[in-house]
Design a protein around this motif. Structure first.
Motif, PDB file in Angstrom:
ATOM      1  N   SER A  89    -106.423  24.268  95.493  1.00 57.37           N
ATOM      2  CA  SER A  89    -105.475  24.311  94.375  1.00 57.37           C
ATOM      3  C   SER A  89    -106.210  24.606  93.079  1.00 57.37           C
ATOM      4  O   SER A  89    -107.387  24.298  92.931  1.00 57.37           O
ATOM      5  CB  SER A  89    -104.749  22.971  94.219  1.00 57.37           C
ATOM      6  OG  SER A  89    -103.983  22.690  95.358  1.00 57.37           O
ATOM      7  N   VAL A  90    -105.480  25.193  92.154  1.00 56.89           N
ATOM      8  CA  VAL A  90    -105.983  25.426  90.806  1.00 56.89           C
ATOM      9  C   VAL A  90    -104.812  25.258  89.843  1.00 56.89           C
ATOM     10  O   VAL A  90    -103.688  25.634  90.160  1.00 56.89           O
ATOM     11  CB  VAL A  90    -106.640  26.815  90.660  1.00 56.89           C
ATOM     12  CG1 VAL A  90    -105.630  27.928  90.852  1.00 56.89           C
ATOM     13  CG2 VAL A  90    -107.335  26.946  89.313  1.00 56.89           C
ATOM     14  N   LEU A 132     -99.454  24.267  88.699  1.00 58.92           N
ATOM     15  CA  LEU A 132    -100.407  23.946  89.761  1.00 58.92           C
ATOM     16  C   LEU A 132    -100.123  24.910  90.904  1.00 58.92           C
ATOM     17  O   LEU A 132     -99.017  24.939  91.441  1.00 58.92           O
ATOM     18  CB  LEU A 132    -100.248  22.506  90.242  1.00 58.92           C
ATOM     19  CG  LEU A 132    -101.095  22.127  91.465  1.00 58.92           C
ATOM     20  CD1 LEU A 132    -102.577  22.168  91.123  1.00 58.92           C
ATOM     21  CD2 LEU A 132    -100.687  20.753  91.987  1.00 58.92           C
ATOM     22  N   ASN A 133    -101.122  25.721  91.248  1.00 61.16           N
ATOM     23  CA  ASN A 133    -100.969  26.691  92.321  1.00 61.16           C
ATOM     24  C   ASN A 133    -101.793  26.228  93.515  1.00 61.16           C
ATOM     25  O   ASN A 133    -102.999  26.010  93.387  1.00 61.16           O
ATOM     26  CB  ASN A 133    -101.444  28.068  91.847  1.00 61.16           C
ATOM     27  CG  ASN A 133    -101.279  29.121  92.914  1.00 61.16           C
ATOM     28  OD1 ASN A 133    -102.072  29.176  93.835  1.00 61.16           O
ATOM     29  ND2 ASN A 133    -100.261  29.937  92.790  1.00 61.16           N
ATOM     30  N   THR A 134    -101.141  26.085  94.651  1.00 63.12           N
ATOM     31  CA  THR A 134    -101.819  25.657  95.871  1.00 63.12           C
ATOM     32  C   THR A 134    -101.731  26.764  96.905  1.00 63.12           C
ATOM     33  O   THR A 134    -100.663  27.322  97.133  1.00 63.12           O
ATOM     34  CB  THR A 134    -101.176  24.376  96.443  1.00 63.12           C
ATOM     35  OG1 THR A 134    -101.238  23.360  95.420  1.00 63.12           O
ATOM     36  CG2 THR A 134    -101.895  23.895  97.679  1.00 63.12           C
ATOM     37  N   THR A 135    -102.876  27.077  97.486  1.00 58.91           N
ATOM     38  CA  THR A 135    -102.953  28.128  98.509  1.00 58.91           C
ATOM     39  C   THR A 135    -103.437  27.509  99.807  1.00 58.91           C
ATOM     40  O   THR A 135    -104.335  26.674  99.826  1.00 58.91           O
ATOM     41  CB  THR A 135    -103.944  29.222  98.061  1.00 58.91           C
ATOM     42  OG1 THR A 135    -103.509  29.727  96.815  1.00 58.91           O
ATOM     43  CG2 THR A 135    -104.014  30.325  99.081  1.00 58.91           C
ATOM     44  N   ARG A 136    -102.830  27.965 100.903  1.00 55.36           N
ATOM     45  CA  ARG A 136    -103.233  27.488 102.219  1.00 55.36           C
ATOM     46  C   ARG A 136    -103.496  28.701 103.105  1.00 55.36           C
ATOM     47  O   ARG A 136    -102.702  29.639 103.155  1.00 55.36           O
ATOM     48  CB  ARG A 136    -102.131  26.655 102.851  1.00 55.36           C
ATOM     49  CG  ARG A 136    -102.497  26.179 104.262  1.00 55.36           C
ATOM     50  CD  ARG A 136    -101.433  25.340 104.874  1.00 55.36           C
ATOM     51  NE  ARG A 136    -101.183  24.244 103.940  1.00 55.36           N
ATOM     52  CZ  ARG A 136    -100.166  23.416 104.036  1.00 55.36           C
ATOM     53  NH1 ARG A 136     -99.298  23.532 104.997  1.00 55.36           N
ATOM     54  NH2 ARG A 136     -99.992  22.462 103.155  1.00 55.36           N
ATOM     55  N   VAL A 137    -104.638  28.682 103.773  1.00 52.02           N
ATOM     56  CA  VAL A 137    -104.948  29.725 104.741  1.00 52.02           C
ATOM     57  C   VAL A 137    -104.919  29.081 106.135  1.00 52.02           C
ATOM     58  O   VAL A 137    -105.427  27.980 106.333  1.00 52.02           O
ATOM     59  CB  VAL A 137    -106.306  30.414 104.451  1.00 52.02           C
ATOM     60  CG1 VAL A 137    -107.444  29.426 104.541  1.00 52.02           C
ATOM     61  CG2 VAL A 137    -106.542  31.581 105.380  1.00 52.02           C
ATOM     62  N   THR A 138    -104.287  29.775 107.052  1.00 59.50           N
ATOM     63  CA  THR A 138    -104.176  29.290 108.428  1.00 59.50           C
ATOM     64  C   THR A 138    -104.660  30.386 109.366  1.00 59.50           C
ATOM     65  O   THR A 138    -104.347  31.565 109.170  1.00 59.50           O
ATOM     66  CB  THR A 138    -102.711  28.947 108.756  1.00 59.50           C
ATOM     67  OG1 THR A 138    -102.239  27.999 107.799  1.00 59.50           O
ATOM     68  CG2 THR A 138    -102.579  28.376 110.145  1.00 59.50           C
ATOM     69  N   ALA A 139    -105.446  29.985 110.364  1.00 62.63           N
ATOM     70  CA  ALA A 139    -105.957  30.962 111.337  1.00 62.63           C
ATOM     71  C   ALA A 139    -105.973  30.331 112.721  1.00 62.63           C
ATOM     72  O   ALA A 139    -106.084  29.118 112.874  1.00 62.63           O
ATOM     73  CB  ALA A 139    -107.358  31.415 110.943  1.00 62.63           C
ATOM     74  N   GLU A 140    -105.886  31.213 113.717  1.00 59.35           N
ATOM     75  CA  GLU A 140    -105.995  30.755 115.109  1.00 59.35           C
ATOM     76  C   GLU A 140    -107.437  30.907 115.546  1.00 59.35           C
ATOM     77  O   GLU A 140    -108.056  31.953 115.354  1.00 59.35           O
ATOM     78  CB  GLU A 140    -105.082  31.577 116.006  1.00 59.35           C
ATOM     79  CG  GLU A 140    -103.621  31.352 115.721  1.00 59.35           C
ATOM     80  CD  GLU A 140    -102.733  32.199 116.615  1.00 59.35           C
ATOM     81  OE1 GLU A 140    -103.210  32.696 117.653  1.00 59.35           O
ATOM     82  OE2 GLU A 140    -101.557  32.357 116.247  1.00 59.35           O
ATOM     83  N   HIS A 141    -107.974  29.860 116.104  1.00 59.72           N
ATOM     84  CA  HIS A 141    -109.356  29.855 116.591  1.00 59.72           C
ATOM     85  C   HIS A 141    -109.376  30.503 117.969  1.00 59.72           C
ATOM     86  O   HIS A 141    -108.509  30.233 118.799  1.00 59.72           O
ATOM     87  CB  HIS A 141    -109.864  28.412 116.675  1.00 59.72           C
ATOM     88  CG  HIS A 141    -111.314  28.321 116.930  1.00 59.72           C
ATOM     89  ND1 HIS A 141    -111.852  28.365 118.187  1.00 59.72           N
ATOM     90  CD2 HIS A 141    -112.348  28.196 116.067  1.00 59.72           C
ATOM     91  CE1 HIS A 141    -113.157  28.262 118.108  1.00 59.72           C
ATOM     92  NE2 HIS A 141    -113.490  28.146 116.821  1.00 59.72           N
TER      93      HIS A 141
END
Length: 166
Positions: free
Chosen positions: A45-46, A25-34
């Protein structure tokens, strides 16, 4: 590019490559500053399924020693030893034809099937059966097994007499 600016409505593609040996199970998280302040994030996840295709072939003969001109019957037991269904299962023999049985069949994991071929032999013969199949990704899996049938291989023992001379 890490740390870049992404305009409204725009997209960016990122890739990561990893060799896997088991289903993961691969989980990706993207984080950005507004720009107006604060942080936004998204997670997805996939599951990547790792398959382990495997096939075996056990070839046997009705006899491994016969007289010239006698017929030997070969049996080929094919088994799906993997965890992936196999399709287009086909058995051939390099010296015996036709190999009878459900050619181009499908085998579920753990399932087996039997094929047969017969031929008259006039000389000692070693022949090889080969099974091929396709896994769910379209890759070929294969296995082979050989049997030798000997013709007229007899041993004669003669007694030896020793005479003692004076």
């Amino acid at each position: 590019p890490q740390g870049s600016t992404l305009a409204a409505g725009a997209t960016a593609n990122y890739t990561c490559t990893q060799a896997l040996t088991q289903t993961t199970l691969n989980t990706t998280r993207v984080t950005a500053e507004h720009p107006g302040g604060g942080t936004v994030q998204e997670t997805d996840s996939v599951t990547v399924e790792v398959i382990n295709p495997s096939i075996s072939l056990v070839k046997s003969a009705s006899a491994t020693r016969i007289e010239p001109g006698e017929t030997v019957a070969y049996s080929y037991t094919v088994r799906n030893d993997g965890d992936d269904p196999l399709t287009n299962v086909t058995v051939i023999d390099d010296k015996c034809s036709p190999v009878l049985g459900a050619q181009n069949t499908t085998l579920a994991p753990g399932q087996s099937t039997v094929y047969a071929c017969s031929q008259a032999l006039n000389e000692t013969t070693t022949n090889t059966g080969t099974v091929t199949a396709r896994d769910s990704l379209g890759n070929t899996v294969t296995a082979t097994d050989s049997v030798t049938v000997r013709i007229g291989d007899h041993t004669i023992y003669l007694p030896t007499v020793f005479k003692q001379y004076p």
